[in-house]
Design an enzyme around this catalytic site. Sequence first.
Site, PDB file in Angstrom:
ATOM      1  N   CYS A  79       0.837  -1.212   0.000  1.00 17.45           N
ATOM      2  CA  CYS A  79       0.000   0.000   0.000  1.00 17.45           C
ATOM      3  C   CYS A  79       0.876   1.270   0.000  1.00 17.45           C
ATOM      4  O   CYS A  79       1.481   1.587  -1.007  1.00 17.45           O
ATOM      5  CB  CYS A  79      -0.973  -0.027   1.172  1.00 17.45           C
ATOM      6  SG  CYS A  79      -2.379   1.095   0.942  1.00 17.45           S
ATOM      7  N   HIS A 167      -3.629  -5.392   0.381  1.00 19.47           N
ATOM      8  CA  HIS A 167      -3.102  -5.886   1.655  1.00 19.47           C
ATOM      9  C   HIS A 167      -3.171  -7.420   1.720  1.00 19.47           C
ATOM     10  O   HIS A 167      -4.239  -7.983   1.993  1.00 19.47           O
ATOM     11  CB  HIS A 167      -3.898  -5.297   2.822  1.00 19.47           C
ATOM     12  CG  HIS A 167      -3.648  -3.846   3.043  1.00 19.47           C
ATOM     13  ND1 HIS A 167      -2.664  -3.383   3.880  1.00 19.47           N
ATOM     14  CD2 HIS A 167      -4.252  -2.750   2.513  1.00 19.47           C
ATOM     15  CE1 HIS A 167      -2.676  -2.059   3.873  1.00 19.47           C
ATOM     16  NE2 HIS A 167      -3.619  -1.646   3.044  1.00 19.47           N
ATOM     17  N   GLU A 169      -1.975  -9.301   3.975  1.00 22.34           N
ATOM     18  CA  GLU A 169      -2.030  -9.751   5.371  1.00 22.34           C
ATOM     19  C   GLU A 169      -3.450  -9.824   5.921  1.00 22.34           C
ATOM     20  O   GLU A 169      -3.701 -10.446   6.958  1.00 22.34           O
ATOM     21  CB  GLU A 169      -1.185  -8.829   6.260  1.00 22.34           C
ATOM     22  CG  GLU A 169      -1.740  -7.443   6.510  1.00 22.34           C
ATOM     23  CD  GLU A 169      -1.412  -6.432   5.417  1.00 22.34           C
ATOM     24  OE1 GLU A 169      -1.524  -5.220   5.676  1.00 22.34           O
ATOM     25  OE2 GLU A 169      -1.060  -6.850   4.293  1.00 22.34           O
ATOM     26  N   GLY A 223      -2.457 -15.909  35.067  1.00 22.65           N
ATOM     27  CA  GLY A 223      -2.759 -15.850  33.639  1.00 22.65           C
ATOM     28  C   GLY A 223      -1.682 -16.498  32.795  1.00 22.65           C
ATOM     29  O   GLY A 223      -0.632 -16.899  33.287  1.00 22.65           O
ATOM     30  N   ASP A 225       0.409 -15.283  30.408  1.00 20.50           N
ATOM     31  CA  ASP A 225       1.696 -14.617  30.207  1.00 20.50           C
ATOM     32  C   ASP A 225       2.647 -14.863  31.371  1.00 20.50           C
ATOM     33  O   ASP A 225       3.791 -15.295  31.173  1.00 20.50           O
ATOM     34  CB  ASP A 225       1.504 -13.108  30.005  1.00 20.50           C
ATOM     35  CG  ASP A 225       0.706 -12.772  28.763  1.00 20.50           C
ATOM     36  OD1 ASP A 225       0.613 -13.638  27.876  1.00 20.50           O
ATOM     37  OD2 ASP A 225       0.160 -11.664  28.682  1.00 20.50           O
ATOM     38  N   SER A 226       2.193 -14.590  32.585  1.00 18.58           N
ATOM     39  CA  SER A 226       3.079 -14.774  33.739  1.00 18.58           C
ATOM     40  C   SER A 226       3.376 -16.247  33.977  1.00 18.58           C
ATOM     41  O   SER A 226       4.463 -16.606  34.432  1.00 18.58           O
ATOM     42  CB  SER A 226       2.485 -14.134  34.993  1.00 18.58           C
ATOM     43  OG  SER A 226       1.297 -14.771  35.402  1.00 18.58           O
ATOM     44  N   THR A 227       2.431 -17.126  33.646  1.00 20.45           N
ATOM     45  CA  THR A 227       2.659 -18.558  33.831  1.00 20.45           C
ATOM     46  C   THR A 227       3.721 -19.081  32.876  1.00 20.45           C
ATOM     47  O   THR A 227       4.636 -19.824  33.278  1.00 20.45           O
ATOM     48  CB  THR A 227       1.347 -19.341  33.641  1.00 20.45           C
ATOM     49  OG1 THR A 227       0.392 -18.905  34.608  1.00 20.45           O
ATOM     50  CG2 THR A 227       1.575 -20.838  33.817  1.00 20.45           C
TER      51      THR A 227
END
Length: 509
Positions: A79, A167, A169, A223, A225-227
């Site tokens: 684009c 586009h 994507e 959660g 992410d932290s796990t």
Amino acid sequence: MQPRVLIIDFGSQYTQLIARKIRELNVYSTIAPFHHLPDQIEHFQAIVLSGSPYSVYNEEAPQIDLKPFRGKVPILGICYGAQYMAHQDGGKVEASKTREYGRARLNHLDTNEALFNGIAAKTQVWMSHGDTIFQLPENYQSIAGTEDVVNAAYKIKGEQTFALQFHPEVYHSTDGQILLDNFLTKIAHIKKEWTPTNLAHEIIDDLKAQLKDDKVVLGLSGGVDSTVAAVLLNKAIGKNLHCIFVNNGLLRYNEFEEVQQQYKDMGIQVHAVDASERFLKALRGHSEPEKKRKIIGKHFIDVFEEEAHKIKDVKYLAQGTIYSDVIESANFKGPAVTIKSHHNVGGLPEKMHLSIVEPLRMLFKDEVRRLGEALGIKPEVVHKHPFPGPGLAIRILGDITPERVALLQKADHIFIAALKKWNLYNKVWQAGVMLLPVRSVGVMGDERTYEQVVALRAVSSTDAMTADWVDLPYEFLQEVSNKIINNVKGINRVVYDISSKPPATIEWE
């Protein structure tokens, strides 16, 4: 592993999507704003130029010197990226009479080009632009077009440089992923080596080399992410990882106990502290959303610091920062506008003189989930819905009291349990119940009631930057509504939120 593909961000709403689609092809890509490019850019195996909300003629339009890598590295302009290269080389780029937006079909394309290998004519693509390339520079060659856009794709002779006016994507470009695959493998000749298993080994090895025998503290939330960050660090440094899990009194029903058991089963060392009374006392009388967030953030830092000081000789603070957080703080025009403050451990590194370690900072949320699966984390943990850092505080509109928290916990528990019972939980990105600051008249038996109203919220998303409400079955909503009203004393009305993001946000506060 070093990123193979550099995506130069000119401010397109689709830039993150380009990175995600390339990574789905097991090729590691990274994003950099056009005004802050990495050194030795020519060392990347391919470069993608993103779209932009600007016209090439706009005074504020992004400008970049292409000379350092033009002709040296395969390039794909999308684009604005396509328009910018053509404009810089003397082509004719002008505003279209009508904005070209939406689905289109390539009514002709050069099937001899490797870029279009396996793609047939008439394939559907997605257009989103106001300017059009009406005339290409002399050494450019058109290789695809639509009924309205003659130069829908071009290549530059003598270079491995290609550009698209559409586009690839975006989901609506039917063969977009094939086109990106062709560019990466047939033009840039990049090997697909970026897999969750390889990534897990690499991150663990890097953590071992970085941390050695130093101690690390990590704030756990339960959660994904932290796990995942905790499991990676645990595999790298074992007993030198000290996790702190704080109960702020605003967790889901029985979550404090369940999360502790979850980590115990994983063999992760957790310091659990119940500070619920402290948080709820501090929140008393405060109903303004941002004020509530700041109170929770401050007290979290205080509690975390107190617990962390009980551990001797800590050198690092680990955080579950993911790539969307990194990108938002390095926006192409500078730091993103703050819509709401986030509950994290901001300020702690300086206060405690700790260095930061962020094992997930280059991964999107769905990549974190796939990494969690590769690490053998249980599916119910890997696919757990995101939950806001301030917890139920931003789902209780108005004043926060222990009684209102207990009311919401019970209603929320019924909703989440029903999603799992109906096999809908994994079809929803995030779900929860909001306790509204209004009362409504109702009738229960022969009695008139004047009680609380709750709103159910369920959205589908990929990374929470945009979200659509989920069309849950009427029978399901009826069951949940009846169960909440019949089992949670104090609630007599249930409504369902059908707002998308934007313009609404996922949370109500």
